[in-house]
Enzyme design. Structure first.
Site, PDB file in Angstrom:
ATOM      1  N   CYS A   2       0.832  -1.210   0.000  1.00  0.00           N
ATOM      2  CA  CYS A   2       0.000   0.000   0.000  1.00  0.00           C
ATOM      3  C   CYS A   2       0.869   1.264   0.000  1.00  0.00           C
ATOM      4  CB  CYS A   2      -0.862   0.038   1.243  1.00  0.00           C
ATOM      5  SG  CYS A   2      -1.720  -1.492   1.573  1.00  0.00           S
ATOM      6  N   ARG A  27       4.480   0.473  -6.181  1.00  0.00           N
ATOM      7  CA  ARG A  27       4.458  -0.402  -5.012  1.00  0.00           C
ATOM      8  C   ARG A  27       3.436  -1.523  -5.165  1.00  0.00           C
ATOM      9  NH1 ARG A  27       6.685   2.296  -0.429  1.00  0.00           N
ATOM     10  NH2 ARG A  27       5.291   1.224   1.000  1.00  0.00           N
ATOM     11  N   TRP A  75      -3.166  -2.494  -1.359  1.00  0.00           N
ATOM     12  CA  TRP A  75      -2.805  -3.808  -1.893  1.00  0.00           C
ATOM     13  C   TRP A  75      -3.472  -4.795  -0.951  1.00  0.00           C
ATOM     14  CZ3 TRP A  75       0.195  -8.158  -0.498  1.00  0.00           C
ATOM     15  CH2 TRP A  75       0.622  -8.967  -1.568  1.00  0.00           C
ATOM     16  N   ASN A  99      -1.137   1.489   6.226  1.00  0.00           N
ATOM     17  CA  ASN A  99      -0.311   0.427   5.617  1.00  0.00           C
ATOM     18  C   ASN A  99       0.084  -0.525   6.732  1.00  0.00           C
ATOM     19  OD1 ASN A  99      -0.338   1.886   3.304  1.00  0.00           O
ATOM     20  ND2 ASN A  99       1.855   2.360   3.292  1.00  0.00           N
ATOM     21  N   GLY A 100       0.138  -1.814   6.422  1.00  0.00           N
ATOM     22  CA  GLY A 100       0.567  -2.775   7.438  1.00  0.00           C
ATOM     23  C   GLY A 100      -0.563  -3.732   7.786  1.00  0.00           C
ATOM     24  N   GLU A 480      17.437 -16.158 -11.049  1.00  0.00           N
ATOM     25  CA  GLU A 480      17.015 -14.772 -11.239  1.00  0.00           C
ATOM     26  C   GLU A 480      16.378 -14.576 -12.616  1.00  0.00           C
ATOM     27  OE1 GLU A 480      16.288 -12.450  -9.499  1.00  0.00           O
ATOM     28  OE2 GLU A 480      16.370 -10.659 -10.743  1.00  0.00           O
ATOM     29  N   LYS A 484      12.551 -13.317 -13.084  1.00  0.00           N
ATOM     30  CA  LYS A 484      12.246 -12.094 -13.850  1.00  0.00           C
ATOM     31  C   LYS A 484      11.179 -12.397 -14.886  1.00  0.00           C
ATOM     32  CE  LYS A 484      13.432  -9.789 -12.045  1.00  0.00           C
ATOM     33  NZ  LYS A 484      13.988  -9.309 -10.828  1.00  0.00           N
ATOM     34  N   GLU A 487       7.572 -13.318 -13.289  1.00  0.00           N
ATOM     35  CA  GLU A 487       6.842 -12.265 -12.576  1.00  0.00           C
ATOM     36  C   GLU A 487       6.242 -11.221 -13.515  1.00  0.00           C
ATOM     37  OE1 GLU A 487       8.986  -9.618  -9.887  1.00  0.00           O
ATOM     38  OE2 GLU A 487      10.838 -10.031 -10.945  1.00  0.00           O
ATOM     39  N   HIS A 503      17.108 -35.964 -12.745  1.00  0.00           N
ATOM     40  CA  HIS A 503      16.551 -36.593 -11.544  1.00  0.00           C
ATOM     41  C   HIS A 503      15.049 -36.349 -11.436  1.00  0.00           C
ATOM     42  CE1 HIS A 503      20.506 -37.809 -10.312  1.00  0.00           C
ATOM     43  NE2 HIS A 503      20.936 -36.587 -10.626  1.00  0.00           N
ATOM     44  N   LYS A 602       6.026  -3.736  -4.729  1.00  0.00           N
ATOM     45  CA  LYS A 602       7.457  -3.429  -4.755  1.00  0.00           C
ATOM     46  C   LYS A 602       8.103  -3.657  -3.399  1.00  0.00           C
ATOM     47  CE  LYS A 602      11.246  -1.897  -6.593  1.00  0.00           C
ATOM     48  NZ  LYS A 602      11.929  -2.870  -7.462  1.00  0.00           N
TER      49      LYS A 602
HETATM   50  C1  F6R Z   1      11.597  -9.378  -7.913  1.00  0.00           C
HETATM   51  C2  F6R Z   1      11.669  -8.542  -6.738  1.00  0.00           C
HETATM   52  C3  F6R Z   1      11.439  -9.171  -5.416  1.00  0.00           C
HETATM   53  C4  F6R Z   1      12.307  -8.488  -4.337  1.00  0.00           C
HETATM   54  C5  F6R Z   1      11.930  -9.028  -2.949  1.00  0.00           C
HETATM   55  C6  F6R Z   1      12.794  -8.428  -1.871  1.00  0.00           C
HETATM   56  O1  F6R Z   1      11.899  -8.668  -9.066  1.00  0.00           O
HETATM   57  O2  F6R Z   1      11.898  -7.372  -6.823  1.00  0.00           O
HETATM   58  O3  F6R Z   1      11.663 -10.545  -5.444  1.00  0.00           O
HETATM   59  O4  F6R Z   1      13.640  -8.731  -4.620  1.00  0.00           O
HETATM   60  O5  F6R Z   1      10.586  -8.738  -2.687  1.00  0.00           O
HETATM   61  O6  F6R Z   1      12.668  -7.054  -1.835  1.00  0.00           O
HETATM   62  P1  F6R Z   1      13.733  -6.136  -1.114  1.00  0.00           P
HETATM   63  O7  F6R Z   1      14.999  -6.264  -1.874  1.00  0.00           O
HETATM   64  O8  F6R Z   1      13.165  -4.763  -1.158  1.00  0.00           O
HETATM   65  O9  F6R Z   1      13.883  -6.672   0.286  1.00  0.00           O
END
Ligand code: F6R
Length: 607
Positions: A2, A27, A75, A99-100, A480, A484, A487, A503, A602
């Site tokens: 949020c 976010r 969110w 938020n929270g 990674e 990417k 997502e 396996h 985010k």
């Molecule tokens: C994927 C992505 C997430 C963050 C994860 C941790 O592209 O951005 O997997 O890496 O939510 O976030 P931070 O680094 O802010 O702790």
């Protein structure tokens, strides 16, 4: 997660709130709303969906007209996205954005229902709004203090009291909130981009502090209601950094910002050719003395830690464990007093990562945070901090933050190897100079492979499933690359250690299944080639990412990306680029919302 914005000043607050909320769209959110003082009354407008839906709903005639208000992008956690669950909550007497997560909201709700309160939404937030109303007898600060003493969980709150028009009250615990200070106008916000257009100056609100904002003044009070003096911070970047700057999406802009971000992170930390992270509270002697390292993080940050494990163990010969924070925090990990916990986070606010940091600290383990957001909770609570200098990362999918996290993993590995005397100083010097060359090489590579990646994306864009394979650091990188892609393009994708395929997973490889194979490691090249042959024999279509000097490459794969020759150990710094570009263009071609993928946020400030 949020987003919160609050504004008091001479501008039209609805405009400022909606504008600020747009800057927080990255976010992630699924509904939005505002509450504004209009002629001494609190007017609330909210809507499920995007900010445009809110704008449409308000139209010209219902648009609140005033100079003070609070806004929110939600969110969903408790209750589906809907108009009624959207924030602000409360009534025309007291209105809040939150938020929270409030953990004891059911107890509060039961208590208030027994007093005759009727709840309309499924949210935990409504319990705070009703509790404020219940405790309120004319003194906002006293009311807030009582509420803080009752609620459990995490929160950032913006609050309006009808009896105190054109004033905003704000508090926080475990969820970030800043107080922006302008000229004849003041703000609250979850993050700097929301206010940077108006001011660069802000206070970081701490737990147990209450902020009180009017047009002319910001007062920060301690929990006893006593005013306190705080340090004013100034954001060291400007509005352009939070704008797309001519690119169609933040993600592609941020991919291209990587060379600069790496340079900013690495250059100041190489002195006289040798690494110097300049870590407060961590002398070289102490660094040399650790028995074990635990790298804890989530998602992409954890994947940077995976590369870190390979590199640190290879160079510094110290055992490294890497774990996702949500597992680490609940499994009663075995931590020695002589261990080091490295906590990696772009936002510095990720709830699980923060909890992992606190657990490590409680157990007497030295904590080193690798964080991008200056002054974030993880940065403030860690024993030592190494900031990454990526600048603001707006796209939900992390790219430049990952590259700078990798850079710090290398610097840490170099410094550990130096102080532990596991690698000769002249070799470390060579590695440092090679790391300094990366930004220029990456810049060139990004331009060289962008069209190819777009073409390969067009070939694979209709895939239902896709596999990434690699060995060693290439496996860490596969994780990674796969994250990417899934997502932002919503294609199911998995990453496997190439040797592990047979396996079980190889049964999924059938005709035309795309496999992205990474083979950048000379020592593992033949082994990986065998694995590629295995998938090809089952009909897979292979995109191979390999070293420039790889023989056989053309025979093994339908599609090929060659990475310039740099030392094997540094390869991830370059080979991540095509994986990011491939994911980006696949998402664009599939018509997905690249910067704001569905269901994602985010900064994940809830468990
Ligand atoms: C994927 C992505 C997430 C963050 C994860 C941790 O592209 O951005 O997997 O890496 O939510 O976030 P931070 O680094 O802010 O702790």
């Amino acid at each position: 997660m949020c987003g919160i914005v609050g504004y008091v000043g001479s501008k039209n607050s609805t405009d400022v709130l909606v504008d600020g909320l747009r800057k927080l769209e990255y976010r992630g959110y699924d509904s939005a709303g505002i509450a504004v003082f209009e002629d001494g009354r609190i007017k609330i407008e909210k809507s499920k969906g995007r900010l445009d839906d809110l704008e449409n709903k308000m139209g010209l005639y219902n648009r609140p007209n005033g100079h003070c208000g609070i806004g929110h992008t939600r969110w969903a956690t408790h209750g589906e996205p809907s108009d009624v669950n959207s924030h602000p909550h409360g009534n025309e007497r007291i209105s809040i954005v939150h938020n929270g997560i409030i953990e004891n909201y059911l107890q509060i709700k039961e208590k208030l229902e027994s007093k005759g309160y009727v709840f309309e939404s499924e949210t935990d937030t409504e319990s705070i709004a009703k509790l404020l109303d219940y405790y309120y007898h004319g003194d906002p600060i006293e009311t807030i203090r009582r509420v803080l003493g009752t609620i459990e969980g995490s929160y950032a709150l913006g609050i309006l009291f009808r009896d105190f028009p054109d004033r905003i009250f704000a508090v926080r615990k475990e969820s970030p909130l800043i107080v922006g200070v302008g000229k004849d106008e003041n703000f609250i916000a979850s993050d700097v981009p929301a206010i940077i257009k108006y001011t660069k100056d802000y206070y970081l609100l701490e737990e147990n502090e209450i902020a009180l904002l009017t047009e002319q003044e910001v007062k920060i009070l301690d929990i006893d209601g006593e005013p306190i003096q705080k340090e004013l911070h100034t954001a060291n970047w400007d509005i352009e950094a939070a704008e797309k700057g001519g690119y169609p999406h933040f993600m592609i802009k941020e991919i291209h910002e990587q060379p600069t971000a790496i340079k900013n992170t690495v250059s100041p930390r190489i002195q006289n050719g040798l690494p110097n992270l300049g870590l407060e509270n961590l002398t070289d002697e102490r660094l040399a003395s650790f028995d074990r390292i635990h790298i804890v993080a989530c998602g992409t940050a954890m994947h940077a830690g995976m590369v870190g494990k390979y590199v640190i163990e290879r160079l510094a010969r110290v055992p490294v464990e890497v774990e996702v924070a949500s597992e680490f925090r609940y499994r009663d990990p075995i931590l020695g007093k002589n261990d080091l916990a490295v906590i990696i986070s772009q936002s510095g606010e990720t709830a699980d990562t923060l909890a992992a940091l606190r657990l490590a600290k409680e157990r007497g383990v030295h904590t080193l945070a690798v964080v991008n957001v200056v002054g974030s909770s993880i940065a403030r609570e860690a024993d030592s901090v190494c900031y990454t200098w990526a600048g603001p990362e707006i796209a939900v999918a992390s790219t430049k933050a990952y590259s700078v996290q990798l850079s710090v993993m290398y610097l840490l590995a170099f410094q550990l190897a130096l102080v532990r005397k596991t690698v000769e100083p002249d070799q470390i010097q060579t590695l440092c100079s090679q790391l300094l060359d990366i930004p220029a090489q990456l810049e060139k590579l990004l331009h060289e492979v962008e069209d190819e990646c777009q073409y390969y994306a067009s070939k694979f864009q209709n895939a239902k499933d896709l596999f990434f394979i690699g060995r060693g650091v290439d496996y860490a990188l596969s994780l990674e690359g796969s994250l990417k892609l899934k997502e932002i393009s919503y294609i199911h994708s998995e990453a496997y250690a190439a040797g592990e395929l047979k396996h079980g997973t190889i049964s999924l490889i059938t005709d035309d299944i795309p496999v992205i194979a990474l083979a950048t490691q000379k020592a593992l090249y033949e082994k990986t080639i065998s694995n590629i042959k295995e998938v090809k024999a089952r009909g897979a279509k292979v995109l191979l990412v390999c070293r420039e000097d790889s023989n056989l490459a053309g025979e093994l794969s339908e599609y090929l990306i060659k990475i310039p020759l740099i030392p094997d150990i540094l390869m991830p710094m370059l080979s991540i680029a095509p994986l990011q570009l491939f994911a980006y263009y696949t998402s664009v071609l599939r018509g997905c919302d690249v910067d704001k993928p569905r269901n994602l946020a985010k900064s994940v400030t809830v468990e």
